[in-house]
Design a protein around this motif. Structure first.
Motif, PDB file in Angstrom:
ATOM      1  N   ALA A  23       0.836  -1.209   0.000  1.00 37.07           N
ATOM      2  CA  ALA A  23       0.000   0.000   0.000  1.00 37.07           C
ATOM      3  C   ALA A  23       0.865   1.251   0.000  1.00 37.07           C
ATOM      4  O   ALA A  23       0.546   2.239  -0.678  1.00 37.07           O
ATOM      5  N   ILE A  24       1.961   1.215   0.758  1.00 37.26           N
ATOM      6  CA  ILE A  24       2.887   2.352   0.751  1.00 37.26           C
ATOM      7  C   ILE A  24       3.432   2.569  -0.653  1.00 37.26           C
ATOM      8  O   ILE A  24       3.517   3.701  -1.147  1.00 37.26           O
ATOM      9  N   ALA A  25       3.812   1.472  -1.319  1.00 32.72           N
ATOM     10  CA  ALA A  25       4.354   1.571  -2.676  1.00 32.72           C
ATOM     11  C   ALA A  25       3.321   2.139  -3.645  1.00 32.72           C
ATOM     12  O   ALA A  25       3.626   3.017  -4.466  1.00 32.72           O
ATOM     13  N   TRP A  26       2.075   1.645  -3.546  1.00 34.73           N
ATOM     14  CA  TRP A  26       1.024   2.094  -4.470  1.00 34.73           C
ATOM     15  C   TRP A  26       0.659   3.550  -4.202  1.00 34.73           C
ATOM     16  O   TRP A  26       0.647   4.386  -5.107  1.00 34.73           O
ATOM     17  N   SER A  29       3.614   6.004  -5.067  1.00 34.42           N
ATOM     18  CA  SER A  29       3.784   6.268  -6.498  1.00 34.42           C
ATOM     19  C   SER A  29       2.610   7.080  -7.038  1.00 34.42           C
ATOM     20  O   SER A  29       2.784   7.964  -7.885  1.00 34.42           O
ATOM     21  N   SER A  30       1.409   6.793  -6.526  1.00 38.27           N
ATOM     22  CA  SER A  30       0.224   7.534  -6.974  1.00 38.27           C
ATOM     23  C   SER A  30       0.334   9.007  -6.603  1.00 38.27           C
ATOM     24  O   SER A  30       0.118   9.898  -7.438  1.00 38.27           O
ATOM     25  N   PHE A  31       0.681   9.282  -5.338  1.00 34.98           N
ATOM     26  CA  PHE A  31       0.811  10.665  -4.896  1.00 34.98           C
ATOM     27  C   PHE A  31       1.918  11.382  -5.670  1.00 34.98           C
ATOM     28  O   PHE A  31       1.788  12.555  -6.021  1.00 34.98           O
ATOM     29  N   LEU A  79       9.923   0.473 -20.982  1.00 34.00           N
ATOM     30  CA  LEU A  79       8.913   1.261 -20.281  1.00 34.00           C
ATOM     31  C   LEU A  79       8.665   0.643 -18.907  1.00 34.00           C
ATOM     32  O   LEU A  79       8.525  -0.579 -18.785  1.00 34.00           O
ATOM     33  N   THR A  80       8.601   1.471 -17.884  1.00 31.88           N
ATOM     34  CA  THR A  80       8.274   0.991 -16.542  1.00 31.88           C
ATOM     35  C   THR A  80       6.777   1.165 -16.313  1.00 31.88           C
ATOM     36  O   THR A  80       6.254   2.282 -16.412  1.00 31.88           O
ATOM     37  N   TRP A  81       6.117   0.065 -16.031  1.00 31.71           N
ATOM     38  CA  TRP A  81       4.671   0.105 -15.797  1.00 31.71           C
ATOM     39  C   TRP A  81       4.406   0.050 -14.295  1.00 31.71           C
ATOM     40  O   TRP A  81       4.900  -0.828 -13.597  1.00 31.71           O
ATOM     41  N   PHE A  82       3.614   0.987 -13.820  1.00 31.88           N
ATOM     42  CA  PHE A  82       3.269   1.019 -12.401  1.00 31.88           C
ATOM     43  C   PHE A  82       1.898   0.356 -12.224  1.00 31.88           C
ATOM     44  O   PHE A  82       0.860   1.000 -12.317  1.00 31.88           O
ATOM     45  N   LYS A  83       1.927  -0.942 -11.985  1.00 30.25           N
ATOM     46  CA  LYS A  83       0.675  -1.680 -11.842  1.00 30.25           C
ATOM     47  C   LYS A  83       0.712  -2.700 -10.699  1.00 30.25           C
ATOM     48  O   LYS A  83      -0.279  -2.883  -9.996  1.00 30.25           O
ATOM     49  N   TRP A  84       1.870  -3.354 -10.498  1.00 32.41           N
ATOM     50  CA  TRP A  84       1.914  -4.406  -9.488  1.00 32.41           C
ATOM     51  C   TRP A  84       1.745  -3.869  -8.077  1.00 32.41           C
ATOM     52  O   TRP A  84       1.314  -4.598  -7.171  1.00 32.41           O
ATOM     53  N   GLU A  85       2.081  -2.602  -7.857  1.00 28.89           N
ATOM     54  CA  GLU A  85       1.828  -2.009  -6.540  1.00 28.89           C
ATOM     55  C   GLU A  85       0.342  -2.077  -6.212  1.00 28.89           C
ATOM     56  O   GLU A  85      -0.056  -2.409  -5.091  1.00 28.89           O
ATOM     57  N   SER A  86      -0.476  -1.764  -7.208  1.00 28.40           N
ATOM     58  CA  SER A  86      -1.926  -1.808  -7.022  1.00 28.40           C
ATOM     59  C   SER A  86      -2.425  -3.233  -6.851  1.00 28.40           C
ATOM     60  O   SER A  86      -3.198  -3.541  -5.934  1.00 28.40           O
TER      61      SER A  86
END
Length: 410
Positions: A23-26, A29-31, A79-86
């Motif tokens: 959750a911290i990671a997600w 990165s979101s913020f 490309l770095t995809w930010f998805k696994w945090e979620s």
């Protein structure tokens, strides 16, 4: 079987730890990306296709970031995809839901003063609510209402308030708040899984193939990201709420939940406006403080604490109340624990029983047998700092009580 309780407790801790880390990671990165996106500046020297840029400093180095609304003229190799945090935040949260609330349904999920249902029925309602919630939300987004971003958010707020009320009519107050957080988090993670990432992949594939991407894909993903932005802080509140019975175990808990969603909006609005360099709307903090004071006032209203005992112990806990060690254990708890864990605590500075746990009647003690065993038998967590001088013999008595009661059922 009693060793299983220890293993189960560690499993719950592992799931909670993983959930917090992911959750911290997600959220982090979101913020970060929200602040970055809002802080982008358009300059004349930007390359073709670039929307804006931002200079940042961190860790002794400078970062120069540029954003392309569509894509650069040449696609990068990586490309770095930010998805696994979620995804991992949701999966670990669901694991914790299964371990704590489904595995301990009779204690943590069901309040038979609220609704007398079986554990199986409660679990089915829980699972169905999460799935149906996403479907309903997705349909609203794709309906004509979805064309109005703020109108859709207002309607979504109504849905969330209705779910807050509904959950409190089915589950314990603690489980109701946890489920409201899970309901919201499911929408957020599903936005990433079903909309944001797939749409972005289609855009990338079109660009590689030389096709012009459909602008609707980006607009749809941006709308879902906006919703996730404003829902993040309330989800964190509901994650933490199980430690604060003044929030979940009160007569107006669902109204408190409704106000928490509004506080999430006012706080995020301040940060969003500030990051976009559009001023600092201090009124949002004034509104937030007023809402919080209102929440504190509502929490002092006559409470309907969850888990209050019936005349006798529930069938699932009768073995603990009928065990030969129980009379001695009850005397120990009355001596060492009841000054805090009482309807009217006698310990100085304690106004309400910690975490809403009351240990006065036979049924209340029996229902908390596993927690007493872990907190005061197998560990020295309770009483805090052993402030009531619980002896080693008394701890052994608590351990023998739980283990013999469990052994009788094998």
């Amino acid at each position: 079987m009693y060793e299983f309780a220890i293993a189960w407790e560690w499993l719950a801790f592992a799931a909670r730890w993983l959930h917090v880390v992911t959750a911290i990671a997600w959220i982090g990165s979101s913020f970060y990306f929200i602040a970055l996106d809002l802080g982008l500046v358009k300059r004349d020297h930007l390359p073709p296709g670039a929307y804006g840029e931002e200079w940042q400093v961190h860790g002794g180095g400078f970062y120069h970031i540029q954003k392309y609304l569509v894509a650069p003229t040449t696609m990068p190799e990586h490309l770095t995809w930010f998805k696994w945090e979620s995804y991992m935040t949701w999966l670990s949260g669901f694991a914790m839901l299964c371990i704590v609330y489904y595995g301990g349904a009779d204690l943590f999920l069901i309040d038979r003063h609220v609704l007398d249902i079986s554990a199986t029925t409660a679990i089915v309602i829980s699972l169905a609510s999460l799935g149906v919630g996403w479907v309903l939300y997705d349909l609203l987004c794709k309906s004509p209402v979805g064309k109005s971003t703020w109108g859709l958010m207002a309607l979504l707020y109504v849905v969330l308030v209705a779910m807050a009320w509904g959950y409190t009519q089915v589950f314990t107050g603690r489980a109701a708040f946890l489920h409201l957080g899970a309901f919201t988090a499911t929408i957020m993670s599903a936005n990433v899984f079903f909309i944001i990432i797939p749409n972005q992949k289609i855009v990338v594939a079109d660009l590689i193939a030389g096709r012009t991407p459909d602008p609707k894909l980006g607009a749809q993903a941006k709308q879902r990201s906006l919703h996730n932005n404003y829902l993040t802080l309330p989800v964190i509140f509901f994650m933490l709420s199980n430690h604060y019975p003044l929030a979940f175990a009160t007569a107006f808990n669902w109204i408190i939940a409704a106000l928490v969603f509004l506080m999430g909006v006012t706080i995020r609005h301040w940060f969003n406006t500030t990051h976009a360099r559009k001023g600092e709307p201090t009124w949002t903090w004034i509104v937030t403080v007023i809402l919080f004071i209102l929440i504190m006032w509502l929490s002092t209203a006559p409470r309907v604490l969850t888990g209050e005992a019936q005349a006798g112990a529930a069938p699932a806990f009768k073995r603990f109340a009928e065990n030969a060690h129980f009379p001695a254990v009850k005397d120990t708890i009355s001596t060492r624990c009841s000054m805090c864990h009482a309807a009217e605590p006698a310990f100085e500075g304690i106004a309400r029983a910690p975490n809403g746990v009351i240990l006065e009647s036979d049924a209340e003690i029996a229902a908390r047998a596993r927690e007493i065993y872990i907190q005061a038998g197998r560990s020295h967590a309770m009483p805090p700092g052993n402030i009531t001088d619980m002896t080693a013999d008394e701890r052994r008595l608590v351990t023998a009580w739980f283990e013999s009661a469990v052994g009788e059922t094998q």
